[in-house]
Design a protein around this motif. Structure first.
Motif, short mmCIF file in Angstrom:
data_model
loop_
_atom_site.label_atom_id
_atom_site.label_comp_id
_atom_site.label_asym_id
_atom_site.label_seq_id
_atom_site.Cartn_x
_atom_site.Cartn_y
_atom_site.Cartn_z
N GLN A 1 -11.21 -7.95 1.01
CA GLN A 1 -11.88 -6.66 0.77
C GLN A 1 -10.89 -5.50 0.75
O GLN A 1 -10.99 -4.61 -0.09
N ILE B 1 -6.79 0.91 -14.21
CA ILE B 1 -7.61 0.05 -13.34
C ILE B 1 -8.91 -0.40 -14.02
O ILE B 1 -9.64 -1.23 -13.51
N LYS C 1 -10.27 -3.02 -2.47
CA LYS C 1 -10.41 -1.56 -2.47
C LYS C 1 -9.14 -0.91 -3.03
O LYS C 1 -9.20 0.06 -3.79
N LEU C 2 -8.01 -1.46 -2.62
CA LEU C 2 -6.72 -0.91 -3.04
C LEU C 2 -6.56 -0.99 -4.56
O LEU C 2 -6.12 -0.04 -5.21
N LYS D 1 -8.72 -0.90 -6.76
CA LYS D 1 -9.60 -0.01 -7.52
C LYS D 1 -9.43 1.45 -7.10
O LYS D 1 -10.17 2.32 -7.55
N SER D 2 -8.47 1.72 -6.20
CA SER D 2 -8.35 3.06 -5.62
C SER D 2 -7.80 4.08 -6.61
O SER D 2 -7.30 3.75 -7.67
N LYS D 3 -7.88 5.38 -6.17
CA LYS D 3 -7.37 6.47 -7.01
C LYS D 3 -5.84 6.35 -7.15
O LYS D 3 -5.28 6.59 -8.21
N GLU D 4 -5.20 5.95 -6.03
CA GLU D 4 -3.73 5.81 -6.07
C GLU D 4 -3.33 4.75 -7.10
O GLU D 4 -2.35 4.89 -7.81
N ALA D 5 -4.14 3.66 -7.14
CA ALA D 5 -3.84 2.59 -8.09
C ALA D 5 -3.97 3.10 -9.52
O ALA D 5 -3.19 2.75 -10.40
N PRO E 1 0.82 -1.23 0.00
CA PRO E 1 0.00 0.00 0.00
C PRO E 1 0.85 1.28 0.00
O PRO E 1 0.45 2.27 -0.58
#
Length: 1489
Positions: free
Chosen positions: A1023, A1040, A1027-1028, A1030-1034, A997
């Motif tokens: 879970q 994505i 979330k990670l 699909k996150s903005k950072e990813a 992360p």
């Protein structure tokens, strides 16, 4: 003789270059030499800005604009990488930004998200870089360093198994055809370096080889055209006889007594303060009375335990500052009167003075217990807590005695010293520091002292009551001889000029000559030069009173220019040309020669213009045509009265030289030193030389003393000195003089570049030859460009004028070189610091490519012997073919349960059977960092969870049989359950390490890559990770939107599976195993159901695993053997696995060992990273670990795909021996992509053996066993036992024929658990087919083998294995893909890295790779940045010495920059790509010329 042309010493007219000791001639020569080279483009070293702000010791703060420009970009090391280009005009290249932001990846499935340093992976430590897809893009251009074109076509194609360019890249931006990033500065510099190296070098020496093993280094073959001496053999030169003086005193003390009693008011010595005021004049009466008082006090008032402290003949140290000649003189004569032996030394200022330890050694060996000093000096010495003077490092314990008046006692009425005639007893000891830095004491007898005073009086025409100005150090050498001894002999008046006054007012000595009407002045070239710089202020000085200006260092190459320039300026102020009298002296032979003024009968002065090239061969030739390479020398006059002098060959027997040959000057007279105190061997060599003629006849029955001066005798019997033995450097058979090289460097423009002219030149021995090192202090305001330009010019000037290469040129900040007592440079200490890596330079330029010409010839590959002849050859030699196999798998187990397991073809069946027969038997325990169990799984629990996963896959994921599923989980039971869920549903699982992360930018692209390459139709995960992903950072790191279906398995409905999938045949695919090789190739291998069961069975047999056993596993569960032990073996064998995720060790290092101890585990597995963390992290805490008991451990196996790391396993064993770990417990395993488990020690069978092989033979692909500890030996440990069912053979890498016992070749393996092939996107199976389906070209051509890609050998040992057969040991040497082909030989990076890590204590880690046939060494510096540049020379030296390789580029980086995968292996190709793309943010990059 015709061979010398001499003229009267001409005076150069014209501006004097304001620079130490430099002649216009020489400057012109240097300029002409440099004009020959058009400013070459050499690559300039790049340096991190923080390293630039080296301030000098005087806390000089460079102005902001100094060495680096403002647009450099601040150095940010967190988050994104900012490139720090060095040149002042460049910004971060635009393409680089694109790479940094584009989707990219570091290593892959097996890459660790954090370096085992305990830091969460800083993004800067793993490079965003396209490494795994560019393994062979950088196809190397032809080799420029050896002229060989390397054959890069390996048998194993080095194509990456994956050619997917992650989206977000536009590959055309990145690379040109040969893979060089278009704009990368590193690459352009390397191109510059290659261009520079392509220039024709000096012809290398004639090279040869005897047998491939004995890589003999070149022995210098003399050039048939080199100049040879042609003159007649010289004869011994006899000086004028010593004149008979009527009332000449019988000893120096007698003279003192006479003047002290008959002329008590006569001035003896005037001392000055730093303003030049006379503070005290010592009269002869005072000198006599105070010396008497001191002698009386020393002999009668100093007692220890009621015994007198001193007895006649004892040695006493004299510690007086240069500003106090009066006290020194009293102390010196006081000791002589008391019949004690004074040993004058420097005042030690700090505990770490340059050379102070050696002085201490001298005092100790002389048995000194008392030091005399002044009150002021004693107060200034460093004190201990007790108030006493500290004991300096290496010094004996001393009693310090202050000799100021109040401490001295008045002699008793009846006490009179004995003033004896001069005898052969020791009068005083003068210290001298040799070239190596050792300090010796030279003993001078009373008789020598008297004879020397007599000879000097006659040679200099001293008369009674003359005035003499002395600028030299009065403690030793000419300052002592003229200013303390001979002056007393003749009742002269000495004006002593302290060094401190000269620093403030360089004209002071001239003013004193003028005001005291001195007849004689004793100076050094430096004093003349300094006064020249300051003379403008003084119009009214006159030097007309001088009859002799004695230049004590007249033998230096620069003294002539100082003399000429001085005369040039001061002739108008009364200085007569004939007054200048250079002299030559040595500590051993005292004064050797001195020029006499005409009134004392001296011939006119001479000057020789000699060819530097001929001098380097020891031959004297006057140079007429070549104006560049010359040395202009002046004579040092005639030899001393009463002396005999000859010139002998420097090395070996002292044969007389020919008239036109340079040799060592030897003196025989009554006025030389006697011996080196306490050193009989070297004394004999130096003080008792017997020169012989060419036929071996001694020239005299008297011994001669070697002076250490190199020179010859010219016309008029004038002596010429061209160098000193101490400064002699013999490079490939030619002799060069350090002082000459200094002179050339100082003439290079801009002359002001060197701070105060402070340059040291010395040689170091590297690879059996002297290599020249030049160290200079740079001016505080010099910019990087100035430094680099000056360095390049110096190299060219020295190359032109001396025809010799400089091996290393280092610049240090102003005022940081160790100083000699009176301001010069302490050369031996500088050399010591250079060799220890403690010099801390701020700029370094190494030129090994140009200097090292004695490397062995590159190996020429012999035409290959065919495989058939090889076998025949082995049979004839009585060697067996190298093959071996593990136990037979078919031997049945001894109990029914085990037999039952053997019948199952599929792991899914085993799990169902265990869930029915032993439902509550615990299979897994997972520990967290506190050591508490966070989750467990029994047979039934695992089975039920697997069922739920299978249902979810079919219902929610709508997957079909045969679909691929990526399992992205942290290490734990979920990973295992979802794996079996996939098998139950008929899907193909792929385990993938989750992204980190804190480090998505580098770890997420790897996940994406594996998901795409494996064609996964679905991702199962938790879970949190979902979330990670699909996150903005990813989204910033990858696209994505293109993820396949993502399902989380956190809360699945409890549903029973209608029917569990059964594969149609055991050869169907069970799972895919993805891993990144150390060369950066991402490779997925296919494991069939049959292979999976066979693997488990093999491990079960080897480790004797039963349901009643417990094993502890501290490994990553994502690929290879780690995955098999974590997910497969417990289910198959039924034993309980204690799972310890390696990441948890970062917060609790002792976790794994505590678990082993708590659960009394007999068998445990770990990785090298884990072992290293334990060794480093717990090394100091073994006491706190007393609660841990490791005596239960029978075997601890390190899971590896590399050569066993013996040093690590041994230090681990040694460290934890105290906690009960058996010395025999630790071993290693070996597996690779084609077969994840080939060797594994297991629980039975003999211990792993270690052999020592010759590293040089290994480079030629041969194994030669040697004894432990022999030179070039390399220990290799067996990689565990070959597993049951596995057959191994060693095959020739090119002919594919079988090899004999103890021959190095590729390890081929055949076993039921081999993988069935690579799984790739672009259907490149054809390329790799032979990795899995290779056949021997001869012998057994039927068996199908898999090629491991590793080099190794088999050796039959004397041990017996379980079956009673002799045991065959397999030794892994290293991966073929990793090897470096250099100079026709094969090198394993780890061997070079091991040498480099040993080179300096601050080297934490090292990795090497090649780029365009240049060897690049990347070194992690664990220390202050100022040590960075120390490493460049040490790294280059050690690789030359131990591997005969020249390092092309040295890159110094922060700890943790070298990327490491989860197995603890270095990812060298990632590192290479990061380096070429300028992404390492190095502290320093040195390009070796």
């Amino acid at each position: 003789p015709q061979y010398l042309l001499f003229g009267p010493s001409s005076v150069h007219v014209g501006a004097y270059p304001f620079y130490p000791f430099f002649m216009n001639v020489h400057t012109e020569a240097v300029q002409a030499a440099l004009a020959k080279y058009k400013e070459r483009k050499m690559p300039m070293p790049s340096k991190r800005r923080s390293v630039l702000v080296h301030s000098s010791v005087e806390t000089y703060t460079p102005p902001d604009t100094s060495s680096a420009s403002e647009d450099e970009g601040s150095l940010r090391r967190q988050g994104r990488i900012t490139s720090t280009p060095f040149q002042s005009h460049s910004n971060v290249e635009p393409w680089l930004n694109r790479v940094i932001q584009g989707s990219s990846t570091s290593s892959s499935a097996s890459s660790t998200s954090s370096h085992p340093g305990g830091k969460p992976a800083a993004a800067s430590n793993t490079f965003p870089c396209h490494s795994y897809i560019s393994t062979d893009n950088h196809s190397a251009p032809p080799d420029v360093t050896t002229g060989l074109v390397e054959h890069l076509h390996h048998e194993r194609p080095q194509l990456a198994s994956v050619r997917g360019v992650p989206r977000g890249y536009n590959s055309s931006i990145l690379e040109t055809a040969d893979g060089v990033p278009v704009n990368s500065r590193v690459s352009s510099k390397i191109q510059q370096l290659l261009n520079t190296l392509k220039r024709p070098k000096r012809p290398p020496l004639k090279e040869f080889f005897v047998d491939d093993f004995e890589e003999l280094l070149e022995v210098q073959q003399p050039d048939p055209n080199q100049p040879k001496p042609e003159g007649n053999q010289m004869s011994v030169l006899k000086g004028e006889p010593l004149g008979v003086v009527t009332n000449w005193p019988p000893s120096l003390l007698a003279a003192l007594q006479r003047w002290g009693t008959t002329q008590p008011k006569s001035p003896c010595l005037t001392a000055l303060d730093t303003t030049g005021k006379a503070i005290y004049t010592l009269t002869y009466g005072k000198l006599w009375s105070r010396s008497l008082k001191l002698a009386y006090t020393l002999l009668n008032k100093l007692t220890t335990r009621n015994e007198p402290l001193l007895k006649p003949g004892d040695r006493v140290a004299l510690v007086f500052p240069n500003s106090d000649p009066v006290m020194f003189m009293v102390a010196f004569y006081g000791c002589l009167l008391a019949e004690l032996i004074p040993v004058p030394i420097e005042v030690p200022l700090t505990r770490k003075d340059a050379g102070s330890q050696q002085i201490g050694f001298l005092l100790g060996s002389c048995g000194v217990t008392l030091a005399l000093t002044t009150d002021a000096c004693q107060k200034g010495l460093p004190k201990a807590q007790t108030g006493e003077v500290v004991t300096f490092k290496g010094w004996p314990r001393l009693i310090w005695f202050v000799i100021d008046g109040k401490h001295l006692a008045k002699p008793a009425k009846d006490w009179h010293p004995q003033v004896r005639d001069a005898s052969a007893e020791i009068a005083y000891i003068e210290y001298k520091t040799s070239k190596e830095g050792s300090t010796v004491g030279i003993t001078i007898s009373h008789a020598s002292m008297l004879a020397h005073c007599h000879a000097l009086t006659q040679a200099c025409g001293y008369s009674e009551a003359e005035t003499l100005t002395n600028v030299l150090d009065f403690k030793r050498d000419a300052g002592l001889w003229h200013g303390v001894l001979t002056s007393v002999m003749n009742r002269m008046h000495v004006i002593s000029i302290p060094y401190a006054l000269m620093k403030v007012n360089p004209l002071s000595w001239i003013q004193k000559v003028c005001s005291y009407k001195a007849r004689v002045a004793v100076v050094k070239s430096r004093d003349m030069h300094w006064s020249l710089l300051a003379q403008r202020d003084q119009r009214d000085v006159s030097l007309s009173s001088l009859r002799m200006l004695i230049v004590a260092d007249g033998a230096n190459p620069w003294s002539i220019s100082s003399c000429d320039a001085f005369l040039n300026v001061f002739q108008s102020r009364g200085l007569r040309p004939e007054v200048i009298c250079p002299c030559a002296s040595s500590s051993e032979a005292l004064t050797v020669a001195i020029r006499r003024p005409p009134e004392l009968g001296g011939p006119p002065p001479g000057k020789a213009v000699l060819s530097m090239n001929c001098l380097s061969f020891g031959v004297i030739r006057v140079d007429t045509e070549e104006k560049l390479s010359i040395l202009t020398v002046q004579d040092v006059g005639q030899i001393m009265p009463g002396a005999n002098v000859c010139v002998v060959k420097v090395d070996g027997t002292p044969y007389l030289c020919k008239a036109d040959e340079v040799g060592e000057i030897c003196v025989n007279s009554g006025a030389t030193g006697m011996a080196y105190f306490g050193l009989l061997g070297i004394t004999k060599n130096v003080f008792e030389a017997i020169p012989v003629t060419a036929t071996g006849v001694p020239v005299s029955d008297q011994p001669f003393t070697r002076t250490g001066l190199l020179g010859f005798v010219g016309p008029d019997y004038l002596v010429f000195v061209v160098g000193k033995l101490d400064g002699l450097m013999t490079v490939s058979g030619r002799r060069h003089n350090a002082d000459d090289v200094v002179a050339t460097a100082l003439a290079v423009e801009p002359m002001k570049f060197v701070y105060r002219g402070r340059i040291a030149v010395f040689s170091v021995t590297v690879l059996h030859d002297d290599r020249i090192v030049l160290v200079a202090e740079q001016r505080p305001d010099a910019s990087e460009e100035d430094s680099f330009q000056w360095m390049s010019r110096v190299l060219q000037a020295i190359d032109s004028i001396h025809q010799v290469g400089v091996y290393c040129l280092a610049l240090v900040p102003a005022n940081t070189l160790p100083k000699a007592p009176l301001g010069g440079i302490h050369v031996s200490e500088t050399k010591q610091r250079f060799l220890e890596g403690a010099l801390h330079p701020c700029n370094v330029l190494m030129c090994p490519h140009t200097c090292v010409t004695n490397l062995p010839k590159p190996r020429q590959k012999q035409p290959d012997v065919g495989p058939a002849s090889m076998i025949v050859g082995n049979l004839v030699a009585g060697k067996r073919i190298a093959q071996a196999s593990g136990r037979d798998v078919t031997q049945l187990e001894d109990n029914d349960q085990a037999r039952k397991v053997m019948q199952f073809l599929y792991l899914a069946d085993v799990l169902q059977w265990r869930a029915q027969t032993t439902p509550d038997h615990p299979l897994f325990l997972l520990l967290n960092s506190k050591g508490t169990v966070t989750s467990t799984a029994s047979c039934i629990q695992l089975h039920k969870r697997a069922e739920r996963v299978a249902v979810a896959l079919m219902e929610k994921g709508r997957l079909n049989v045969g679909d691929h599923v990526a399992l992205v989980y942290p290490p734990g039971v979920d990973l295992i359950a979802t794996f079996y869920g996939c098998l139950y549903a008929g899907c193909i699982p792929i385990t993938v390490r989750p992204p980190h992360p804190q480090n998505l930018a580098t770890t997420l692209p790897t996940v994406k890559m594996i998901v795409e390459v494996s064609k996964s139709a679905c991702i199962l995960t938790t879970q949190v990770i979902m979330k990670l992903l699909k996150s903005k950072e990813a989204a910033a790191a990858v696209d994505i939107k293109t993820w396949p279906t993502i399902l989380d398995t956190d809360d699945m409905p409890k549903k029973k599976l209608a029917n569990i999938f059964r594969p149609a045949s055991p050869d169907m695919l069970a799972y895919l195993d993805f891993s990144v090789s150390t060369t950066g190739i991402l490779a997925g291998v296919k494991m069939s159901h049959a292979a999976t069961s066979a693997l488990c069975r093999s491990i079960k047999l080897q480790c004797e695993l039963y349901p009643s056993r417990q094993i502890a596993i501290c490994l990553d569960p994502y690929c290879g053997l780690g995955f098999a032990l974590w997910c497969l073996c417990s289910v198959y064998s039924g034993h309980q696995s204690i799972l310890v995720p390696p990441l948890e060790l970062e917060s609790n290092v002792s976790l794994w060992l505590s678990a082993v101890s708590q659960y009394k585990v007999r068998v445990t597995f770990c990785s090298y990273s884990v072992m290293e963390m334990c060794t480093k992290g717990l090394g100091t805490q073994t006491d706190m670990l007393r609660v841990i008991n490791l005596s239960c451990v029978r075997t601890c196996m390190v899971v590896a795909e590399e050569r066993p790391r013996i040093t690590l396993t041994q230090s681990f064993s040694k460290l934890f021996k105290d906690l009960g770990l058996s010395a025999r417990a630790v071993s290693t395993t070996f597996g690779c992509r084609v077969n994840v488990a080939i060797c594994l020690q297991g629980t039975a069978g003999p211990d792993p053996t270690t052999v020592y092989v010759d590293m040089r033979a290994l480079r030629h692909d041969r194994v030669r066993l040697v004894e432990r500890g022999s030179p070039h030996s390399l220990p290799l440990m067996e990689s565990g036992k070959i597993l049951p069912g596995v057959k191994v053979i060693i095959a020739h890498t090119e002919t594919k024929g079988p090899l004999g016992d103890s021959h190095l070749g590729e390890i081929w393996v055949s076993s039921p658990h081999n993988a069935t092939g690579y799984y790739t996107v672009y259907g490149e199976e054809a390329l790799h087919a032979d990795h899995f389906t290779a056949r021997l070209s001869f012998g057994d051509t039927q068996t199908i083998w898999a090629r491991t890609g590793y080099l190794g050998f088999l050796r039959r040992t004397e041990l017996t294995d379980a079956s009673g057969e002799r045991h065959d040991a397999l030794y892994v040497v290293g991966s073929l893909d990793e090897t470096l082909e250099l100079r026709g030989m094969r090198y394993h990076p780890i061997d070079i890295e091991t040498s480099v890590i040993r080179a300096h204590k601050s080297i934490a880690e090292c990795a090497v790779f090649t780029w365009t046939n240049l060897l690049v060494v990347v070194v992690e510096l664990e220390g202050s940045e100022q040590e960075a540049l120390d490493l460049v020379a040490l790294v280059t030296n050690v690789v030359l010495e131990e591997h005969y390789l020249i390092v092309g580029v040295v890159v110094i980086v922060d700890p943790g920059v070298i990327p490491i995968n989860s197995r603890g292996e270095k990812q060298r190709m990632h590192l290479r790509d990061g380096f070429l793309a300028d992404q390492l943010d190095p502290i320093y990059v040195a390009y070796n010329m």
